[in-house]
Design an enzyme around this catalytic site. Structure first.
Site, mmCIF file in Angstrom:
data_model
loop_
_atom_site.group_PDB
_atom_site.id
_atom_site.type_symbol
_atom_site.label_atom_id
_atom_site.label_comp_id
_atom_site.label_asym_id
_atom_site.label_seq_id
_atom_site.Cartn_x
_atom_site.Cartn_y
_atom_site.Cartn_z
ATOM 1 N N ILE A 146 4.586 -8.050 -1.002
ATOM 2 C CA ILE A 146 4.753 -6.669 -0.579
ATOM 3 C C ILE A 146 4.379 -6.594 0.898
ATOM 4 O O ILE A 146 3.697 -7.463 1.423
ATOM 5 C CB ILE A 146 3.917 -5.675 -1.419
ATOM 6 C CG1 ILE A 146 2.428 -6.029 -1.394
ATOM 7 C CG2 ILE A 146 4.436 -5.611 -2.846
ATOM 8 C CD1 ILE A 146 1.559 -5.053 -2.171
ATOM 9 N N ASP A 147 4.849 -5.544 1.557
ATOM 10 C CA ASP A 147 4.640 -5.408 2.991
ATOM 11 C C ASP A 147 3.166 -5.366 3.363
ATOM 12 O O ASP A 147 2.311 -4.994 2.553
ATOM 13 C CB ASP A 147 5.265 -4.109 3.493
ATOM 14 C CG ASP A 147 6.752 -4.227 3.694
ATOM 15 O OD1 ASP A 147 7.271 -5.350 3.613
ATOM 16 O OD2 ASP A 147 7.396 -3.186 3.922
ATOM 17 N N LYS A 148 2.912 -5.670 4.603
ATOM 18 C CA LYS A 148 1.559 -5.575 5.149
ATOM 19 C C LYS A 148 0.960 -4.195 4.883
ATOM 20 O O LYS A 148 -0.186 -4.073 4.441
ATOM 21 C CB LYS A 148 1.597 -5.848 6.655
ATOM 22 C CG LYS A 148 0.294 -5.580 7.385
ATOM 23 C CD LYS A 148 0.451 -5.766 8.884
ATOM 24 C CE LYS A 148 -0.822 -5.387 9.626
ATOM 25 N NZ LYS A 148 -0.674 -5.521 11.094
#
Length: 360
Positions: free
Chosen positions: A168-170
């Protein structure tokens, strides 16, 4: 003989990965092959056949993939001693070989939701990068896991992304599963690849919805002029891959809406791109235009209210709340849930109070 080496995307590829431009096509976690056996092919063990066809694939690696159900012939998983026949359709999923990157174990606290001998479920905070990449060699989730599980072979093999089956994104918070051994990694990854895993996200988006629920269907691929973001293309387009997002309204706040999203497919930035495509960018999403005041009044107090909410969130208001899959050893259906981060919950409560206090 046809060979298909198309790579599968996973939801929410780290933003830092997309900054590599052309190299970003090689950032997926698994490589996939498809072979059609020619009519003149004689009977041959599938592990020997694949070893000859796939560069740098050892027989032991192919056998491990077969043991984990990663080799499919005509729709059915087979063992490494299966003998191929003419016209067989073979699909293979292999982990990538070790990358030339050093993982530095770091004693970073982790919010561990569950763990056993097969995998660990971590609730990742927003702001943490998942794995080392260009510009982020320390402070990542993998650095923390490498310290916590330094005695596990999977974290000592030179793999730049040991145990990862999705990302998942930062600036997206929420649940991630990390495998503790290669067998578990392949078993769980297969479920993500075939879209049989369960993933539910909670998001705060700009605007109101006419309906309480809906489905977004549209190919997702890299923007043709800006490869750091994704774009939505028509179904059947030569650009992007088929993607489906189901959404349901949880609560309305006049100018923004709290929704839940269930992924039928898992594409890079799927929720963020799909929501922007239908005119509802995620609240405070800088890449997709959600960090501007898109709905509401012109009052200065309202602008200050929005800016205060933005300041509470490090990025897009998106949380991976639920994660489910079949256990690689017990075959039990596992389901995990996590609470919204405190700052996300505070923003929602502020919107609730704002809506209830409105007189205009």
């Amino acid at each position: 003989m046809a060979i298909d080496n198309e790579l599968e995307d996973f939801e929410d590829l780290d933003d830092e990965e997309l900054e590599k431009s052309d190299n970003s096509l090689n950032t997926n976690l698994f490589e996939h092959y498809r072979f059609e056996v020619s009519k003149g092919q004689g009977l041959l063990r599938i592990d020997k056949f694949l070893q000859a066809k796939i560069e740098n694939a050892s027989r032991s690696k192919i056998q491990a993939a077969a043991d984990a159900g990663g080799i499919i012939v005509n729709g059915n998983a087979v063992k490494s001693n299966y003998r191929i026949k003419p016209d067989d359709i073979i699909q293979v999923m292999l982990t990538y070989p070790p990358r030339e990157i050093q993982i530095i174990p770091e004693d970073i606290p982790l919010d561990v939701v569950f763990e056993d001998d097969s995998f660990v479920i971590v609730n990742k905070p927003a702001g943490m990068v998942v794995h080392p990449s260009y510009g982020h060699y320390t402070g990542t989730l993998i650095n923390a896991l490498a310290f916590r599980y330094k005695d596990l072979p999977i974290f000592n093999g030179g793999d730049a992304r040991p145990g990862l089956v999705h990302r998942i994104d930062k600036n997206t918070s929420g649940l991630l599963v990390i495998a503790k051994n290669d067998n578990a990694k392949l078993h769980i990854a297969k479920q993500f690849f075939h879209h049989t895993s369960h993933r539910r996200y909670v998001a705060l988006v700009w605007g109101n919805f006419e309906e309480n629920e809906g489905t977004i269907v549209g190919n997702i691929g890299r923007n043709l002029s800006n490869r750091k973001i994704m774009d939505v293309f028509p179904e059947g387009s030569e650009h992007g891959k088929h993607a489906v997002t189901h959404y349901h309204v949880l609560e309305r706040f006049d100018y923004v809406t709290l929704i839940e999203c269930r992924l039928e497919t898992g594409r890079t930035h799927q929720i963020r791109a799909h929501m922007q495509h239908i005119g509802h960018p995620l609240f405070n999403d800088p890449e997709y235009g959600g960090n501007e005041i898109l709905k509401g009044t012109t009052f200065s107090k309202y602008k200050q209210f929005i800016n205060n909410c933005f300041a509470l969130l490090p990025g897009q208001a998106l949380h991976a709340k639920e994660l489910g899959f079949v256990h690689p050893e017990t075959h039990e259906q596992m389901m995990f849930n996590s609470e919204l981060p405190e700052n996300f919950a505070i923003v929602i409560n502020r919107w609730r109070n704002y809506t209830n206090s409105r007189t205009d």
